[in-house]
Structures are given as C-alpha cells and as structure tokens.
Design an enzyme around this catalytic site. Structure first.
Site, PDB file in Angstrom:
ATOM      1  N   ASP A  40       0.845  -1.401  -0.038  1.00 33.52           N
ATOM      2  CA  ASP A  40      -0.086  -0.052   0.039  1.00 33.52           C
ATOM      3  C   ASP A  40       0.511   1.084   0.193  1.00 33.52           C
ATOM      4  O   ASP A  40       0.820   2.659   0.831  1.00 33.52           O
ATOM      5  CB  ASP A  40      -1.094   0.056   1.436  1.00 33.52           C
ATOM      6  CG  ASP A  40      -2.051   0.661   1.141  1.00 33.52           C
ATOM      7  OD1 ASP A  40      -2.141   1.495  -0.389  1.00 33.52           O
ATOM      8  OD2 ASP A  40      -2.748   1.529   2.431  1.00 33.52           O
TER       9      ASP A  40
ATOM     10  N   ASP B 248       5.298 -15.137   0.230  1.00 32.02           N
ATOM     11  CA  ASP B 248       5.006 -16.220   0.035  1.00 32.02           C
ATOM     12  C   ASP B 248       4.643 -16.911  -1.584  1.00 32.02           C
ATOM     13  O   ASP B 248       3.258 -17.017  -1.907  1.00 32.02           O
ATOM     14  CB  ASP B 248       4.288 -16.959   0.914  1.00 32.02           C
ATOM     15  CG  ASP B 248       4.564 -18.257   1.036  1.00 32.02           C
ATOM     16  OD1 ASP B 248       4.468 -19.007   0.542  1.00 32.02           O
ATOM     17  OD2 ASP B 248       3.297 -18.818   1.757  1.00 32.02           O
TER      18      ASP B 248
END
Length: 185
Positions: free
Chosen positions: A41, A68
């Site tokens: 963000d 991940d």
C-alpha cells in the site's frame, strides 16, 4: 505564505531533493524486500519525509505481508492510483514488483506535482496506464495474468472479450493493440 518545495527551492534544488527521495525510497524497498516483506500500500501518504534531516521513512505496514509464492494473495490491495497492473488484472501471484510500481508512480507524482494515473475505477485505471505507457499485446496481458478469461476468441465465463471492452483494434484483422508514446517522468 506557506513554504512549499516549488516556492522555497530552485529547480536544481528540487531535482537534487527528488534524487535523494528516490534513492532513499528504493533503498527502503530493497531493505523490506530483502526481509521478504511486501508493503502492498505504498502511496504518498505512507511516505514520511523529514525536511530538516532529509530522511525518508515508509509507514503504515497494516496491509503488508510476507512474500510467499506458494499461496495466492488478495489482489484488492493498494490505493488504486498506485496499484500495479497485475493486481488490477486480478493476478494473485504477484511479488515485490507491485511495490516498485507504486514507488515509480510516487516519484512521477513528486516530479510532475500531480497523480500519474488517476482512474475512476479499475477499467479506467488500466486504460490510463496503457494510454500513457502503450497498449500491451494479448500475449503480454497473459504474461501479467494467465487466468484472463479471453482465450482465442472465446471466454471462460459469460463476459465480453477483453479486446472489446478495453482496447482499440482494427476490425479487419486480428486484434492488435495500439502502441502509444511513452510519457517520460
């Protein structure tokens, strides 16, 4: 009167400050990415600047996550003006490039003193990105998100083909996406 960078600094000083901001922003991103953290963000409101010490800090890690590649991520993240095309095109397998995209948008905003891509919705956002940077080919779109529901003229779901709602093409030939000039930041 308020002191703003455009009033208080010469053009040369603004260029130097922009260079400092760019170096520190990308250095900070390199650091958090080395720790396997995606911010997700980045926007000007999340960049803190100490104008006395010329020090930059990244703030608001509320939507950050560990990188991940085995698990898909939500694509509805980041403020729209700074959202990477892969997130707009709903690819859940994004990586640190989404933060780099946002940083580039922020730096262009610092230089131009206006938002680079200010779409009203996701489709408008993509249109504004492609209008400035050039329209990708269908193959390039699939490299961003292989799950786009337009395959050889058919759709996986009952929606209009992407070439009909997003791009301009010559109706006499295979859809060819128009290439526009790149706007330099």
């Amino acid at each position: 009167a308020a002191c703003t960078p455009s009033k208080c600094y010469s053009t040369r000083e603004r260029a130097y400050l922009t260079e400092i901001v760019a170096k520190q922003l990308f250095s900070a991103l390199e650091h958090i990415h080395a720790l396997s953290i995606l911010h997700r963000d980045l926007k000007p409101q999340n960049i803190l600047w100490d104008s006395y010490r010329f020090h930059l800090a990244i703030a608001d890690f509320g939507t950050s996550k560990m990188i991940d590649t085995r698990t898909p991520s939500t694509t509805y993240i980041a403020t729209r003006f700074y959202r990477a095309p892969e997130c707009i095109l709903d690819n859940p397998n994004y990586d640190s490039k989404i933060d780099v995209w946002a940083a580039g948008c922020i730096l262009c905003e610092v230089i131009q003193r206006r938002v680079l891509f200010s779409g009203n919705n996701n489709v408008d956002q993509l249109y504004k990105i492609f209008r400035r940077l050039g329209y990708p080919t269908i193959e390039e779109l699939y490299s961003i998100n292989p799950a786009i529901p337009y395959i050889n003229g058919t759709t996986k779901r009952r929606i209009a083909p992407i070439s009909e709602w997003l791009f301009f093409h010559n109706s006499q030939s295979k859809p060819r996406l128009e290439i526009q000039n790149v706007i330099r930041c």
